[in-house]
Design a protein around this motif. Structure first.
Motif, short mmCIF file in Angstrom:
data_model
loop_
_atom_site.label_atom_id
_atom_site.label_comp_id
_atom_site.label_asym_id
_atom_site.label_seq_id
_atom_site.Cartn_x
_atom_site.Cartn_y
_atom_site.Cartn_z
N UNK A 1 1.71 25.70 12.51
CA UNK A 1 1.22 24.84 11.42
C UNK A 1 -0.12 25.30 10.86
N UNK A 2 -0.98 25.84 11.74
CA UNK A 2 -2.35 26.16 11.32
C UNK A 2 -2.51 27.60 10.81
N UNK A 3 -1.66 28.51 11.28
CA UNK A 3 -1.78 29.91 10.89
C UNK A 3 -0.64 30.37 10.00
N UNK A 4 0.59 30.13 10.43
CA UNK A 4 1.75 30.62 9.69
C UNK A 4 1.97 29.83 8.40
N UNK A 5 1.90 28.52 8.46
CA UNK A 5 2.18 27.70 7.27
C UNK A 5 1.26 28.02 6.09
N UNK B 1 9.70 22.60 -0.20
CA UNK B 1 10.40 23.73 -0.80
C UNK B 1 11.07 24.62 0.25
N UNK B 2 10.37 24.84 1.34
CA UNK B 2 10.95 25.59 2.46
C UNK B 2 10.68 24.80 3.74
N UNK B 3 11.24 25.27 4.85
CA UNK B 3 11.15 24.52 6.09
C UNK B 3 10.67 25.43 7.21
N UNK B 4 9.84 24.86 8.10
CA UNK B 4 9.15 25.66 9.09
C UNK B 4 9.34 25.06 10.48
N UNK B 5 9.68 25.91 11.46
CA UNK B 5 9.88 25.41 12.80
C UNK B 5 9.40 26.37 13.86
N UNK B 6 9.39 25.88 15.11
CA UNK B 6 9.05 26.72 16.26
C UNK B 6 10.05 26.48 17.37
N UNK C 1 20.26 22.17 22.90
CA UNK C 1 18.92 22.17 22.32
C UNK C 1 18.12 21.01 22.91
N UNK C 2 16.80 21.19 22.94
CA UNK C 2 15.89 20.16 23.46
C UNK C 2 14.87 19.88 22.36
N UNK C 3 15.12 18.90 21.50
CA UNK C 3 14.18 18.61 20.41
C UNK C 3 12.89 17.99 20.94
N UNK C 4 11.76 18.42 20.39
CA UNK C 4 10.47 17.78 20.70
C UNK C 4 9.81 17.39 19.38
N UNK C 5 8.73 16.63 19.48
CA UNK C 5 8.19 15.92 18.33
C UNK C 5 7.46 16.78 17.31
N UNK C 6 6.94 17.92 17.71
CA UNK C 6 6.15 18.73 16.78
C UNK C 6 6.17 20.19 17.19
N UNK C 7 5.80 21.04 16.24
CA UNK C 7 5.71 22.48 16.56
C UNK C 7 4.68 22.73 17.65
#
Length: 436
Positions: A134-138, A151-156, A199-205
């Protein structure tokens, strides 16, 4: 979402190494079309010829996905525009000052930004400090005006590869996933859910990034603990291996970890320091992590001291006048991976003390180029036969590959220094064997 559900989406995997190539073939095997990207043209040439350079990807698996048209590879990063899902699997090493080297991630994000289009899902898999996605790549991806979550979507999703482990592979290891917002999280679950068993979803990147670091900090700290106990118990005349074997019979409250000549692999020696670096921002100490790093980093020097002592006491010979045969260059048994291998440090330390050292490794015929040990580049594994072994003053077991003939070594070598308990585990005894 529709393209992912129907598997008409094309995935792009950037970085075709130990993480990226197995992931690319796993995604292709699940039915998606995959383009692999790498800056190394030799890798692309090998893949085009059907040659796999990663043990976890058999040549026949590579050939099957290539023939089916589901996998291709290139050095042309403009082809990223064709991909609906882009996954970053590039190295995240440390600098000499033990600070994160994010240059590979930054350059890759910049390459993606040049072709980024609306609707793409961009995923970081490289292990890093909480907040990187979130802080570097986004911000890099948003420079062109497109917005994450709109517009686009970002995940880890952290990689969980374990080279040489026959029980698990990329498809069967549960995958932690997270996204920047609900839409990105849903896309992450849909995409990886179509590729892996669970999959194991978690709340944030940031949480997903912390999960990976926690896994590796746990191992680093516990390995450091048993390494420290080994040194203490040696002074007491107690065998640490016997202690661990007895302790692990307890059916609750204990998990066995084993000592060794130092830490190897890309993850455990490096990743915990990403968290110590980030902790400075919050002015909070990470004493356990830093102490574990100190203990584990000191193990190669401890082993060489034990080797020198054994040569002096058993053979009356100084290390500086001795020829040493090191068994195992890889960082763990039964794999060809030498990343951060303590064997490289052992060679360096022995030669600093003017000893002569060769190595034998059935999986590593020649030392490749490495960032820290360029002087070793090109050295070749020696044959393991009676005449050769008898020409060395001592054999140092650094990596306990299963296909090594330990019984023959015990007969041929006047002195064996065993850092892996390889002989005792096979029921081989001898007055020439010293545990280290």
């Amino acid at each position: 979402m529709t393209a992912i559900a129907g598997k008409s989406a094309r995935a792009g995997i950037i970085g075709l190494g130990y993480v990226g190539l197995p992931l690319a073939i796993t995604i292709a095997r699940s039915g998606f079309s995959v383009t692999g990207f790498d800056i190394d043209p030799e890798k692309i040439t090998a893949l085009d010829a059907g040659r796999s350079y990663i043990e976890a990807v058999p040549a026949e698996a590579l050939a099957a996905e290539t023939r089916a048209g589901r996998f291709r590879s290139t050095t042309d990063f403009t082809a990223l525009s064709e991909c609906d899902v882009v996954v970053i699997c590039v190295p995240t090493p440390l600098t000499k000052q033990r600070e994160p080297d994010m240059s590979y991630v930054v350059k890759t994000a910049e390459a993606i930004a040049r072709t980024l289009r609306a609707g793409q899902l961009v995923v970081l898999e490289s292990t890093t400090w909480p907040g990187t996605t979130d802080e570097l790549v986004r911000p890099i991806l948003e420079r062109g005006g497109l917005r994450s979550g709109v517009d686009f979507f970002l995940g880890f999703s952290p990689e969980r590869e374990d080279p040489g482990n026959r029980d698990f592979d990329t498809a069967t290891i549960p995958k932690v996933v997270a996204g920047d917002g609900e839409a990105a999280s849903a896309l992450m679950q849909a995409f990886y859910g179509a590729v892996v068993k669970a999959t194991v979803p978690v709340s944030s990147n940031a949480t997903a990034e912390a999960v990976k670091l926690t896994e590796n900090v746990f191992r680093a700290v516990n390995i450091a603990l048993v390494n420290e106990l080994k040194v203490l118990y040696e002074a007491m005349g107690i065998d640490i291996w016997e202690v661990v074997d007895a302790a692990k019979t307890k059916p609750f409250g204990y998990m066995p970890f084993y000592p060794g000549p130092g830490l190897g692999g890309h993850c455990i020696p490096i990743d915990p320091f990403y968290l110590t670096w980030k902790s400075r921002e919050f002015e909070l100490p990470t004493r356990f992590i830093e102490l574990a790093g100190e203990i584990n980093s000191a193990m190669p020097r401890h082993v060489v001291s034990q080797l020198a002592e054994a040569l002096d006491i058993r053979l009356g010979k100084a290390l500086s006048r001795s020829r040493i045969l090191l068994i195992g260059l890889a960082y763990k048994k039964n794999v060809p991976d030498i990343r951060e291998s303590p064997s490289l440090k052992l060679i360096e330390l022995i030669e600093e003390r003017k000893g002569s050292v060769d190595y034998h490794d059935p999986f590593v015929a020649e030392v490749p180029a490495t960032r820290e040990y360029m002087a070793l580049k090109g050295r070749r594994s020696v044959d393991l036969d009676e005449q050769a072994v008898r020409g060395y003053d001592a054999v140092l077991i650094s990596t306990d590959h299963d296909i090594v003939d330990y019984g023959a070594l015990a007969q041929w070598s006047p002195l064996i220094v065993d850092t892996r308990n390889a002989f005792a585990r096979r029921g081989i005894e001898g007055g020439n064997i010293v545990k280290a």
